[in-house]
Design an enzyme around this catalytic site. Sequence first.
Site, PDB file in Angstrom:
ATOM      1  N   TYR A  32       0.830  -1.201   0.000  1.00  0.00           N
ATOM      2  CA  TYR A  32       0.000   0.000   0.000  1.00  0.00           C
ATOM      3  C   TYR A  32       0.867   1.255   0.000  1.00  0.00           C
ATOM      4  O   TYR A  32       2.093   1.188   0.189  1.00  0.00           O
ATOM      5  CB  TYR A  32      -0.934   0.004   1.221  1.00  0.00           C
ATOM      6  N   LYS A  75       6.483  -1.821   1.821  1.00  0.00           N
ATOM      7  CA  LYS A  75       5.310  -1.251   2.506  1.00  0.00           C
ATOM      8  C   LYS A  75       4.158  -2.245   2.383  1.00  0.00           C
ATOM      9  O   LYS A  75       3.212  -2.064   1.603  1.00  0.00           O
ATOM     10  CB  LYS A  75       4.967   0.137   1.924  1.00  0.00           C
ATOM     11  N   GLU A 112      12.504   2.848  13.797  1.00  0.00           N
ATOM     12  CA  GLU A 112      11.509   3.832  13.335  1.00  0.00           C
ATOM     13  C   GLU A 112      10.237   3.661  14.150  1.00  0.00           C
ATOM     14  O   GLU A 112      10.138   2.750  14.982  1.00  0.00           O
ATOM     15  CB  GLU A 112      11.221   3.642  11.844  1.00  0.00           C
ATOM     16  N   LEU A 166      11.264   1.532   6.710  1.00  0.00           N
ATOM     17  CA  LEU A 166      10.652   2.000   5.471  1.00  0.00           C
ATOM     18  C   LEU A 166      11.376   3.289   5.074  1.00  0.00           C
ATOM     19  O   LEU A 166      11.603   4.145   5.935  1.00  0.00           O
ATOM     20  CB  LEU A 166       9.165   2.288   5.706  1.00  0.00           C
TER      21      LEU A 166
HETATM   22  C1  LIG Z   1       6.764   2.031   9.361  1.00  0.00           C
HETATM   23  C2  LIG Z   1       6.738   3.394   8.759  1.00  0.00           C
HETATM   24  N1  LIG Z   1       7.855   4.135   8.775  1.00  0.00           N
HETATM   25  C3  LIG Z   1       7.875   5.382   8.276  1.00  0.00           C
HETATM   26  C4  LIG Z   1       6.750   5.948   7.712  1.00  0.00           C
HETATM   27  C5  LIG Z   1       6.804   7.340   7.175  1.00  0.00           C
HETATM   28  O1  LIG Z   1       6.836   7.295   5.772  1.00  0.00           O
HETATM   29  P1  LIG Z   1       6.294   8.495   4.903  1.00  0.00           P
HETATM   30  O2  LIG Z   1       7.084   9.695   5.271  1.00  0.00           O
HETATM   31  O3  LIG Z   1       6.572   8.063   3.503  1.00  0.00           O
HETATM   32  O4  LIG Z   1       4.866   8.649   5.205  1.00  0.00           O
HETATM   33  C6  LIG Z   1       5.573   5.198   7.646  1.00  0.00           C
HETATM   34  C7  LIG Z   1       4.375   5.753   7.043  1.00  0.00           C
HETATM   35  O5  LIG Z   1       3.355   5.139   6.943  1.00  0.00           O
HETATM   36  C8  LIG Z   1       5.563   3.888   8.182  1.00  0.00           C
HETATM   37  O6  LIG Z   1       4.450   3.125   8.155  1.00  0.00           O
END
Ligand SMILES: Cc1ncc(COP(=O)(O)O)c(C=O)c1O
Length: 279
Positions: A31, A146, A178, A202
Amino acid sequence: MIAYFNGQYVSKEDVKISPDDRGFLFADGVYEVIRSYGGRLFNVDDHLSRLSHSLRELHMAPVSLAHLKTVVDQVIHRNNLENEDATLYIQITRGVAPRKHPFPDPETSPTVYVSASVLQPSPGEWETGIAIILVPDLRWGRCDIKSVGLLPNVLACQQAKERGASEAVFVRDGVITEGSHTSFCAVFDGQLVTHPANNYILAGITRRVVLDLCVTLGIPVKESPILERTLKRASELMVLGTTSEIAAVVRVDDWIVGDGKPGPIASKLKRAFGDFVQA
Ligand SMILES: Cc1ncc(COP(=O)(O)O)c(C=O)c1O
Protein backbone atom coordinates in the site's frame (compact mmCIF):
# COMPACT_ATOMS: atom_id res chain seq x y z
CA MET A 1 -16.94 8.81 -0.88
CA ILE A 2 -16.03 7.54 -4.35
CA ALA A 3 -13.29 4.94 -4.54
CA TYR A 4 -11.52 3.18 -7.39
CA PHE A 5 -11.80 -0.60 -7.37
CA ASN A 6 -10.45 -2.85 -10.12
CA GLY A 7 -11.06 -0.50 -13.03
CA GLN A 8 -14.21 1.23 -11.80
CA TYR A 9 -15.13 4.26 -9.75
CA VAL A 10 -17.79 3.24 -7.25
CA SER A 11 -19.20 4.36 -3.95
CA LYS A 12 -16.84 3.12 -1.23
CA GLU A 13 -19.72 1.22 0.42
CA ASP A 14 -20.19 -0.77 -2.79
CA VAL A 15 -16.62 -2.10 -2.91
CA LYS A 16 -16.79 -5.86 -2.37
CA ILE A 17 -13.55 -7.64 -1.49
CA SER A 18 -13.62 -11.40 -2.02
CA PRO A 19 -12.95 -13.57 1.05
CA ASP A 20 -10.47 -15.36 -1.24
CA ASP A 21 -8.49 -12.18 -1.80
CA ARG A 22 -4.88 -12.86 -0.85
CA GLY A 23 -4.75 -9.49 0.90
CA PHE A 24 -7.54 -10.69 3.22
CA LEU A 25 -6.16 -14.23 3.66
CA PHE A 26 -2.40 -13.64 3.83
CA ALA A 27 -1.83 -9.84 4.02
CA ASP A 28 -0.33 -10.52 0.58
CA GLY A 29 -0.39 -6.94 -0.63
CA VAL A 30 1.23 -3.53 -0.50
CA TYR A 31 0.00 0.00 0.00
CA GLU A 32 0.86 3.70 -0.10
CA VAL A 33 -0.51 6.77 1.63
CA ILE A 34 -0.04 10.02 -0.27
CA ARG A 35 -0.82 13.47 1.06
CA SER A 36 -2.65 16.03 -0.98
CA TYR A 37 -2.45 19.68 0.02
CA GLY A 38 -5.38 21.59 -1.47
CA GLY A 39 -5.73 18.91 -4.16
CA ARG A 40 -1.99 18.93 -5.06
CA LEU A 41 -0.21 15.63 -4.45
CA PHE A 42 2.95 15.78 -2.38
CA ASN A 43 5.96 14.01 -3.95
CA VAL A 44 3.65 11.60 -5.74
CA ASP A 45 6.42 10.20 -7.96
CA ASP A 46 8.46 9.18 -4.91
CA HIS A 47 5.44 7.40 -3.42
CA LEU A 48 4.74 5.59 -6.69
CA SER A 49 8.36 4.55 -7.11
CA ARG A 50 8.32 3.16 -3.53
CA LEU A 51 5.12 1.30 -4.47
CA SER A 52 6.95 -0.18 -7.48
CA HIS A 53 9.76 -1.25 -5.16
CA SER A 54 7.29 -2.96 -2.82
CA LEU A 55 5.59 -4.77 -5.73
CA ARG A 56 8.92 -5.83 -7.26
CA GLU A 57 10.31 -7.14 -3.98
CA LEU A 58 7.17 -9.27 -3.45
CA HIS A 59 7.34 -10.55 -7.08
CA MET A 60 3.98 -8.97 -7.81
CA ALA A 61 3.11 -7.81 -11.32
CA PRO A 62 4.12 -4.20 -12.03
CA VAL A 63 1.33 -1.66 -12.49
CA SER A 64 1.29 1.36 -14.78
CA LEU A 65 2.34 4.26 -12.58
CA ALA A 66 0.97 6.76 -15.11
CA HIS A 67 -2.43 5.05 -14.89
CA LEU A 68 -2.29 4.99 -11.10
CA LYS A 69 -1.50 8.70 -11.05
CA THR A 70 -4.55 9.37 -13.22
CA VAL A 71 -6.67 7.24 -10.88
CA VAL A 72 -5.45 9.16 -7.83
CA ASP A 73 -6.24 12.48 -9.56
CA GLN A 74 -9.68 11.17 -10.50
CA VAL A 75 -10.41 10.09 -6.92
CA ILE A 76 -9.53 13.62 -5.75
CA HIS A 77 -11.70 15.14 -8.47
CA ARG A 78 -14.71 12.82 -8.03
CA ASN A 79 -14.77 13.53 -4.28
CA ASN A 80 -14.47 17.31 -4.71
CA LEU A 81 -11.20 17.36 -2.80
CA GLU A 82 -9.43 19.85 -5.08
CA ASN A 83 -9.37 22.46 -2.32
CA GLU A 84 -9.02 20.16 0.68
CA ASP A 85 -6.17 18.55 2.57
CA ALA A 86 -6.59 14.83 2.18
CA THR A 87 -4.80 11.51 2.20
CA LEU A 88 -4.98 9.10 -0.70
CA TYR A 89 -4.76 5.41 0.06
CA ILE A 90 -3.61 2.88 -2.56
CA GLN A 91 -3.67 -0.86 -1.92
CA ILE A 92 -2.69 -3.60 -4.36
CA THR A 93 -2.96 -7.28 -3.48
CA ARG A 94 -1.95 -10.43 -5.35
CA GLY A 95 -5.60 -10.94 -6.22
CA VAL A 96 -8.28 -13.57 -5.71
CA ALA A 97 -7.38 -17.26 -5.78
CA PRO A 98 -8.13 -20.48 -3.87
CA ARG A 99 -6.35 -20.41 -0.51
CA LYS A 100 -2.94 -21.96 -1.11
CA HIS A 101 0.36 -20.51 0.09
CA PRO A 102 2.32 -20.47 -3.22
CA PHE A 103 1.63 -17.67 -5.68
CA PRO A 104 -1.54 -18.19 -7.74
CA ASP A 105 -1.65 -18.60 -11.51
CA PRO A 106 0.35 -15.72 -13.08
CA GLU A 107 -2.80 -14.70 -14.98
CA THR A 108 -4.52 -13.78 -11.69
CA SER A 109 -5.38 -10.08 -11.76
CA PRO A 110 -4.18 -8.02 -8.83
CA THR A 111 -6.80 -6.29 -6.69
CA VAL A 112 -6.34 -2.52 -6.97
CA TYR A 113 -8.09 -0.14 -4.61
CA VAL A 114 -7.71 3.64 -4.22
CA SER A 115 -9.64 5.83 -1.78
CA ALA A 116 -9.36 9.24 -0.16
CA SER A 117 -10.04 10.71 3.28
CA VAL A 118 -10.26 14.33 4.29
CA LEU A 119 -7.40 15.05 6.68
CA GLN A 120 -8.34 16.45 10.07
CA PRO A 121 -5.35 18.32 11.50
CA SER A 122 -4.40 17.46 15.11
CA PRO A 123 -4.76 20.89 16.76
CA GLY A 124 -1.99 22.00 19.08
CA GLU A 125 0.18 18.93 18.55
CA TRP A 126 3.06 20.93 17.19
CA GLU A 127 3.12 23.46 20.04
CA THR A 128 3.04 20.88 22.83
CA GLY A 129 5.11 18.18 21.16
CA ILE A 130 4.25 14.51 21.50
CA ALA A 131 5.05 11.56 23.76
CA ILE A 132 6.40 8.26 22.45
CA ILE A 133 7.09 4.88 23.97
CA LEU A 134 9.90 2.50 23.02
CA VAL A 135 8.90 -1.06 22.16
CA PRO A 136 10.78 -4.13 20.91
CA ASP A 137 10.82 -4.35 17.11
CA LEU A 138 9.00 -7.62 16.48
CA ARG A 139 8.70 -7.07 12.72
CA TRP A 140 10.24 -9.11 9.93
CA GLY A 141 13.52 -8.26 8.18
CA ARG A 142 11.97 -6.53 5.13
CA CYS A 143 10.55 -3.34 6.61
CA ASP A 144 11.55 -1.53 3.39
CA ILE A 145 8.51 -3.17 1.76
CA LYS A 146 5.31 -1.25 2.51
CA SER A 147 3.32 -4.42 3.11
CA VAL A 148 -0.22 -4.43 4.50
CA GLY A 149 0.99 -6.95 7.10
CA LEU A 150 1.04 -4.38 9.89
CA LEU A 151 0.15 -6.36 12.99
CA PRO A 152 3.31 -5.53 15.00
CA ASN A 153 2.80 -1.86 14.07
CA VAL A 154 -0.86 -1.99 15.13
CA LEU A 155 -0.07 -3.67 18.46
CA ALA A 156 2.75 -1.21 19.16
CA CYS A 157 0.63 1.85 18.34
CA GLN A 158 -2.23 0.56 20.48
CA GLN A 159 0.23 0.11 23.37
CA ALA A 160 1.32 3.74 22.88
CA LYS A 161 -2.29 4.89 22.96
CA GLU A 162 -3.00 2.94 26.15
CA ARG A 163 0.02 4.59 27.77
CA GLY A 164 -1.04 8.10 26.76
CA ALA A 165 1.54 8.45 23.97
CA SER A 166 1.11 9.28 20.28
CA GLU A 167 3.58 6.86 18.76
CA ALA A 168 5.51 3.69 19.53
CA VAL A 169 9.10 3.62 18.32
CA PHE A 170 10.76 0.29 17.64
CA VAL A 171 14.08 -0.90 19.08
CA ARG A 172 15.87 -3.82 17.39
CA ASP A 173 18.96 -5.25 19.09
CA GLY A 174 19.52 -2.00 21.00
CA VAL A 175 19.11 0.17 17.87
CA ILE A 176 16.21 2.58 17.36
CA THR A 177 14.73 1.87 13.95
CA GLU A 178 11.51 3.83 13.33
CA GLY A 179 7.99 4.43 14.58
CA SER A 180 4.93 2.25 13.99
CA HIS A 181 3.89 4.66 11.23
CA THR A 182 6.65 7.28 11.23
CA SER A 183 10.38 7.69 10.66
CA PHE A 184 12.50 8.67 13.66
CA CYS A 185 15.40 11.06 14.05
CA ALA A 186 17.48 12.49 16.88
CA VAL A 187 19.76 15.52 17.24
CA PHE A 188 23.17 14.92 18.82
CA ASP A 189 25.52 17.92 19.15
CA GLY A 190 23.61 19.81 16.46
CA GLN A 191 23.69 16.89 14.00
CA LEU A 192 20.48 15.20 12.86
CA VAL A 193 20.83 11.42 12.92
CA THR A 194 18.43 8.88 11.45
CA HIS A 195 18.58 5.14 10.75
CA PRO A 196 20.04 4.27 7.32
CA ALA A 197 17.42 3.43 4.68
CA ASN A 198 17.98 -0.32 4.62
CA ASN A 199 15.78 -3.40 5.16
CA TYR A 200 15.07 -2.50 8.80
CA ILE A 201 13.06 0.65 8.04
CA LEU A 202 10.65 2.00 5.47
CA ALA A 203 12.38 4.64 3.34
CA GLY A 204 10.04 7.44 4.43
CA ILE A 205 9.23 10.12 1.87
CA THR A 206 9.05 12.74 4.64
CA ARG A 207 12.41 11.48 6.00
CA ARG A 208 13.97 12.10 2.55
CA VAL A 209 12.48 15.61 2.33
CA VAL A 210 13.74 16.42 5.84
CA LEU A 211 17.26 15.16 5.04
CA ASP A 212 17.30 17.36 1.93
CA LEU A 213 15.99 20.36 3.91
CA CYS A 214 18.79 19.85 6.44
CA VAL A 215 21.35 20.14 3.65
CA THR A 216 19.68 23.34 2.40
CA LEU A 217 19.56 24.78 5.93
CA GLY A 218 23.15 23.80 6.71
CA ILE A 219 22.13 21.33 9.45
CA PRO A 220 24.64 18.44 9.51
CA VAL A 221 23.04 15.03 8.94
CA LYS A 222 24.14 11.44 9.43
CA GLU A 223 22.30 8.26 8.36
CA SER A 224 23.52 5.97 11.06
CA PRO A 225 22.02 3.62 13.69
CA ILE A 226 20.93 5.36 16.92
CA LEU A 227 21.68 3.27 19.99
CA GLU A 228 18.90 3.21 22.56
CA ARG A 229 21.43 3.65 25.37
CA THR A 230 22.56 7.01 23.89
CA LEU A 231 19.07 8.41 23.41
CA LYS A 232 19.05 10.50 26.57
CA ARG A 233 22.06 12.41 25.23
CA ALA A 234 19.99 13.72 22.29
CA SER A 235 18.92 17.36 22.54
CA GLU A 236 15.90 16.81 20.27
CA LEU A 237 13.88 13.90 18.93
CA MET A 238 11.38 13.92 16.08
CA VAL A 239 9.05 11.60 14.25
CA LEU A 240 8.29 12.19 10.57
CA GLY A 241 5.52 10.99 8.31
CA THR A 242 3.07 11.81 5.56
CA THR A 243 0.19 12.66 7.90
CA SER A 244 2.08 13.98 10.93
CA GLU A 245 4.75 15.76 8.81
CA ILE A 246 7.28 16.71 11.53
CA ALA A 247 6.36 16.15 15.18
CA ALA A 248 8.72 17.05 18.01
CA VAL A 249 9.01 14.36 20.67
CA VAL A 250 9.06 15.83 24.18
CA ARG A 251 8.62 12.67 26.27
CA VAL A 252 9.97 9.13 25.88
CA ASP A 253 8.38 6.57 28.22
CA ASP A 254 8.71 8.44 31.54
CA TRP A 255 11.54 10.88 30.77
CA ILE A 256 11.45 14.35 29.26
CA VAL A 257 13.47 15.34 26.19
CA GLY A 258 15.50 18.56 26.62
CA ASP A 259 13.34 21.23 28.23
CA GLY A 260 10.12 19.44 27.27
CA LYS A 261 9.33 21.75 24.35
CA PRO A 262 9.90 21.46 20.58
CA GLY A 263 13.56 22.37 20.04
CA PRO A 264 15.23 24.84 17.65
CA ILE A 265 16.13 22.34 14.91
CA ALA A 266 12.65 20.82 14.88
CA SER A 267 11.18 24.34 14.71
CA LYS A 268 13.48 25.33 11.85
CA LEU A 269 12.62 22.16 9.94
CA LYS A 270 8.91 22.59 10.58
CA ARG A 271 9.03 26.11 9.07
CA ALA A 272 11.14 24.96 6.11
CA PHE A 273 8.80 22.02 5.53
CA GLY A 274 5.81 24.37 5.47
CA ASP A 275 7.61 26.60 2.93
CA PHE A 276 8.48 23.53 0.84
CA VAL A 277 4.83 22.44 0.78
CA GLN A 278 3.74 25.97 -0.21
CA ALA A 279 6.30 26.03 -3.00
C1 LIG B 1 6.76 2.03 9.36
C2 LIG B 1 6.74 3.39 8.76
N1 LIG B 1 7.85 4.14 8.77
C3 LIG B 1 7.88 5.38 8.28
C4 LIG B 1 6.75 5.95 7.71
C5 LIG B 1 6.80 7.34 7.18
O1 LIG B 1 6.84 7.29 5.77
P1 LIG B 1 6.29 8.49 4.90
O2 LIG B 1 7.08 9.70 5.27
O3 LIG B 1 6.57 8.06 3.50
O4 LIG B 1 4.87 8.65 5.20
C6 LIG B 1 5.57 5.20 7.65
C7 LIG B 1 4.37 5.75 7.04
O5 LIG B 1 3.35 5.14 6.94
C8 LIG B 1 5.56 3.89 8.18
O6 LIG B 1 4.45 3.13 8.16
